[in-house]
Design a protein around this motif. Structure first.
Motif, PDB file in Angstrom:
ATOM      1  N   GLY A 138     -55.464  -2.458  16.517  1.00 23.48           N
ATOM      2  CA  GLY A 138     -55.713  -1.945  17.836  1.00 23.48           C
ATOM      3  C   GLY A 138     -57.026  -1.397  17.678  1.00 23.48           C
ATOM      4  N   PRO A 139     -57.563  -0.665  19.065  1.00 23.61           N
ATOM      5  CA  PRO A 139     -58.901  -0.382  19.182  1.00 23.61           C
ATOM      6  C   PRO A 139     -59.362   0.775  18.406  1.00 23.61           C
ATOM      7  N   ARG A 140     -58.472   1.311  17.834  1.00 26.38           N
ATOM      8  CA  ARG A 140     -58.894   2.840  16.911  1.00 26.38           C
ATOM      9  C   ARG A 140     -57.918   2.915  16.015  1.00 26.38           C
ATOM     10  N   VAL A 141     -58.057   3.337  14.798  1.00 19.15           N
ATOM     11  CA  VAL A 141     -57.110   3.759  13.724  1.00 19.15           C
ATOM     12  C   VAL A 141     -56.410   5.050  14.133  1.00 19.15           C
ATOM     13  N   LEU A 142     -55.244   5.277  13.892  1.00 15.98           N
ATOM     14  CA  LEU A 142     -54.192   6.280  14.154  1.00 15.98           C
ATOM     15  C   LEU A 142     -53.992   7.082  12.940  1.00 15.98           C
ATOM     16  N   TYR A 143     -53.543   6.054  11.882  1.00 23.99           N
ATOM     17  CA  TYR A 143     -53.120   6.626  10.678  1.00 23.99           C
ATOM     18  C   TYR A 143     -53.730   6.206   9.352  1.00 23.99           C
ATOM     19  N   ALA A 144     -53.762   7.043   8.396  1.00 28.75           N
ATOM     20  CA  ALA A 144     -54.578   6.471   7.180  1.00 28.75           C
ATOM     21  C   ALA A 144     -53.951   7.259   5.466  1.00 28.75           C
ATOM     22  N   ALA A 145     -53.798   6.409   4.642  1.00 26.78           N
ATOM     23  CA  ALA A 145     -53.179   6.818   3.632  1.00 26.78           C
ATOM     24  C   ALA A 145     -53.652   6.158   2.187  1.00 26.78           C
ATOM     25  N   ARG A 146     -53.856   7.037   1.099  1.00 26.62           N
ATOM     26  CA  ARG A 146     -54.121   6.601  -0.049  1.00 26.62           C
ATOM     27  C   ARG A 146     -52.648   6.441  -0.662  1.00 26.62           C
ATOM     28  N   HIS A 148     -50.112   5.458  -3.917  1.00 30.71           N
ATOM     29  CA  HIS A 148     -49.984   5.357  -5.258  1.00 30.71           C
ATOM     30  C   HIS A 148     -51.356   5.625  -5.908  1.00 30.71           C
ATOM     31  N   ARG A 149     -52.330   6.180  -5.402  1.00 31.40           N
ATOM     32  CA  ARG A 149     -53.555   6.697  -6.140  1.00 31.40           C
ATOM     33  C   ARG A 149     -54.517   5.402  -6.165  1.00 31.40           C
ATOM     34  N   LYS A 150     -54.099   4.318  -5.311  1.00 27.96           N
ATOM     35  CA  LYS A 150     -55.099   3.112  -5.335  1.00 27.96           C
ATOM     36  C   LYS A 150     -56.464   3.557  -4.821  1.00 27.96           C
ATOM     37  N   THR A 151     -57.476   2.839  -5.088  1.00 30.01           N
ATOM     38  CA  THR A 151     -58.792   3.089  -4.822  1.00 30.01           C
ATOM     39  C   THR A 151     -59.079   2.218  -3.461  1.00 30.01           C
ATOM     40  N   GLN A 152     -58.186   2.476  -2.729  1.00 30.90           N
ATOM     41  CA  GLN A 152     -58.237   2.073  -1.157  1.00 30.90           C
ATOM     42  C   GLN A 152     -57.716   2.749  -0.235  1.00 30.90           C
ATOM     43  N   LEU A 153     -58.092   2.871   1.064  1.00 30.10           N
ATOM     44  CA  LEU A 153     -57.546   3.424   1.999  1.00 30.10           C
ATOM     45  C   LEU A 153     -56.938   2.545   2.868  1.00 30.10           C
ATOM     46  N   GLU A 154     -55.617   2.695   3.012  1.00 26.36           N
ATOM     47  CA  GLU A 154     -54.798   1.837   4.059  1.00 26.36           C
ATOM     48  C   GLU A 154     -54.840   2.431   5.160  1.00 26.36           C
ATOM     49  N   VAL A 155     -54.964   1.606   6.524  1.00 26.37           N
ATOM     50  CA  VAL A 155     -55.165   2.157   7.769  1.00 26.37           C
ATOM     51  C   VAL A 155     -54.172   1.282   8.778  1.00 26.37           C
ATOM     52  N   ALA A 156     -53.685   2.349   9.877  1.00 26.86           N
ATOM     53  CA  ALA A 156     -52.930   1.508  10.807  1.00 26.86           C
ATOM     54  C   ALA A 156     -53.116   2.285  11.976  1.00 26.86           C
ATOM     55  N   PRO A 157     -53.137   1.485  13.207  1.00 26.11           N
ATOM     56  CA  PRO A 157     -53.285   0.082  13.134  1.00 26.11           C
ATOM     57  C   PRO A 157     -54.553  -0.690  12.421  1.00 26.11           C
ATOM     58  N   GLY A 158     -54.438  -1.607  12.110  1.00 22.95           N
ATOM     59  CA  GLY A 158     -55.594  -2.359  11.452  1.00 22.95           C
ATOM     60  C   GLY A 158     -56.799  -2.322  12.397  1.00 22.95           C
ATOM     61  N   THR A 159     -58.087  -2.621  12.094  1.00 22.71           N
ATOM     62  CA  THR A 159     -59.119  -2.443  12.856  1.00 22.71           C
ATOM     63  C   THR A 159     -59.359  -3.752  13.529  1.00 22.71           C
ATOM     64  N   ALA A 160     -59.255  -3.700  15.163  1.00 24.10           N
ATOM     65  CA  ALA A 160     -59.576  -5.126  15.398  1.00 24.10           C
ATOM     66  C   ALA A 160     -60.617  -5.204  15.945  1.00 24.10           C
ATOM     67  N   THR A 161     -61.634  -4.310  15.729  1.00 27.33           N
ATOM     68  CA  THR A 161     -63.068  -4.569  16.353  1.00 27.33           C
ATOM     69  C   THR A 161     -64.059  -4.335  14.964  1.00 27.33           C
ATOM     70  N   ALA A 162     -64.863  -5.010  14.887  1.00 27.07           N
ATOM     71  CA  ALA A 162     -66.169  -4.910  13.842  1.00 27.07           C
ATOM     72  C   ALA A 162     -67.224  -4.113  14.442  1.00 27.07           C
ATOM     73  N   GLY A 163     -67.819  -3.178  13.668  1.00 29.88           N
ATOM     74  CA  GLY A 163     -68.995  -2.605  14.050  1.00 29.88           C
ATOM     75  C   GLY A 163     -68.844  -1.225  14.608  1.00 29.88           C
ATOM     76  N   ASP A 164     -67.597  -0.730  14.582  1.00 26.57           N
ATOM     77  CA  ASP A 164     -66.969   0.476  14.883  1.00 26.57           C
ATOM     78  C   ASP A 164     -67.337   1.703  13.947  1.00 26.57           C
ATOM     79  N   ILE A 165     -67.471   2.918  14.008  1.00 28.45           N
ATOM     80  CA  ILE A 165     -67.750   3.785  12.895  1.00 28.45           C
ATOM     81  C   ILE A 165     -66.708   4.737  12.283  1.00 28.45           C
TER      82      ILE A 165
END
Length: 266
Positions: A138-146, A148-165
């Motif tokens: 989608g045009p922006r992320v609504l939810y994020a979660a870490r 099981h202590r993984k070293t990455q941040l899961e986002v939803a929806p995924g970022t459909a655009t490159a270059g947003d901040i």
């Protein structure tokens, strides 16, 4: 305010090592600690441990940014992607706040939206047991979660655009940060003038950590025990400091000008 050079000299003096030179770099000879690498490593190890012990108190935080990439469903946090100017970002122990700003020409360009940081279980629910992840962008992320202590941040929806901040505020992990990240941005203490990010009244905790971990090798058991007690006292005082500073009631904001994208409870 205690800088890295002073902390090294004080730790060496407390351990009764040669080469102490207050106001200057430690001047140990080649048969001593030259450079005093043990002291430097212990001060930085104590730095990360102090931040870890006081994690919930938020006494030392950094705020930085990175750019989105096309069709991404997760971003690393140890370390973070580089800044928009391609400078190295720190690693994070804990994420406290996340916002999303669309680029010029995008939907509601320039608007900054807060992203809901949710648990792993809740993330699984909003993504339909993860089944929507590979098709939900989608045009922006609504939810994020870490998860099981993984070293990455899961986002939803995924970022459909490159270059947003994506702007992220969190507790840094200096020892996991890349070489080149400044101390002011969450990196290790390296330069003589570097100072820890947490309040200056707790800077001496790093010296106590150094003494309690190196003093036993110098047959200073009584000093080790005293330093350990002081270290714990500093940790407790910092936790108390953080728990009483800048408090407030949690509040959920609804942007009536924004477009609701299946946000629950809207």
């Amino acid at each position: 305010m205690a800088n890295f050079q002073f902390l090294q000299n004080l730790a060496l003096w407390r351990l009764r090592q040669r080469g102490v030179s207050f106001g200057n770099a430690p001047g140990n000879g080649p048969t001593d600690q030259d450079p005093p690498s043990l002291v430097q490593q212990l001060l930085n190890q104590g730095y990360s441990e102090f931040l870890s012990r006081t994690l919930e108190s938020k006494i030392a935080i950094v705020k930085t940014q990175f750019l989105t990439t096309l069709n991404a469903i997760a971003y690393p946090i140890s370390p973070l992607p580089n800044t928009p100017l391609d400078a190295a970002n720190p690693a994070l122990m804990r994420i406290l706040e996340l916002t999303y700003t669309t680029q010029t020409g995008g939907t509601n360009a320039g608007y900054e939206y807060i992203v809901d940081l949710i648990s792993g279980d809740r993330f699984a629910q909003v993504t339909g047991g993860y089944t929507r992840r590979l098709s939900w962008f989608g045009p922006r992320v609504l939810y994020a979660a870490r998860i099981h202590r993984k070293t990455q941040l899961e986002v939803a929806p995924g970022t459909a655009t490159a270059g947003d901040i994506i702007t992220i505020t969190g507790v840094p992990d200096p020892n996991a940060s890349a070489i080149g990240v400044s101390a002011a941005n969450g990196g290790q203490l390296v330069n003589p003038t570097d100072v820890p990010l947490f309040p200056q009244q707790f800077h001496m905790a790093l010296v106590e950590y150094c003494v309690m971990n190196a003093g036993d090798a110098a047959n200073k058991n009584a000093q080790v025990q005293a330093a350990a007690q002081k270290w714990e006292a500093y940790v407790l005082a910092a936790m108390d400091e953080g728990s009483t500073e800048d408090g407030g009631d949690p509040m959920r904001l609804v942007d009536t000008w924004g477009t609701p994208l299946a946000r629950e409870g809207f």
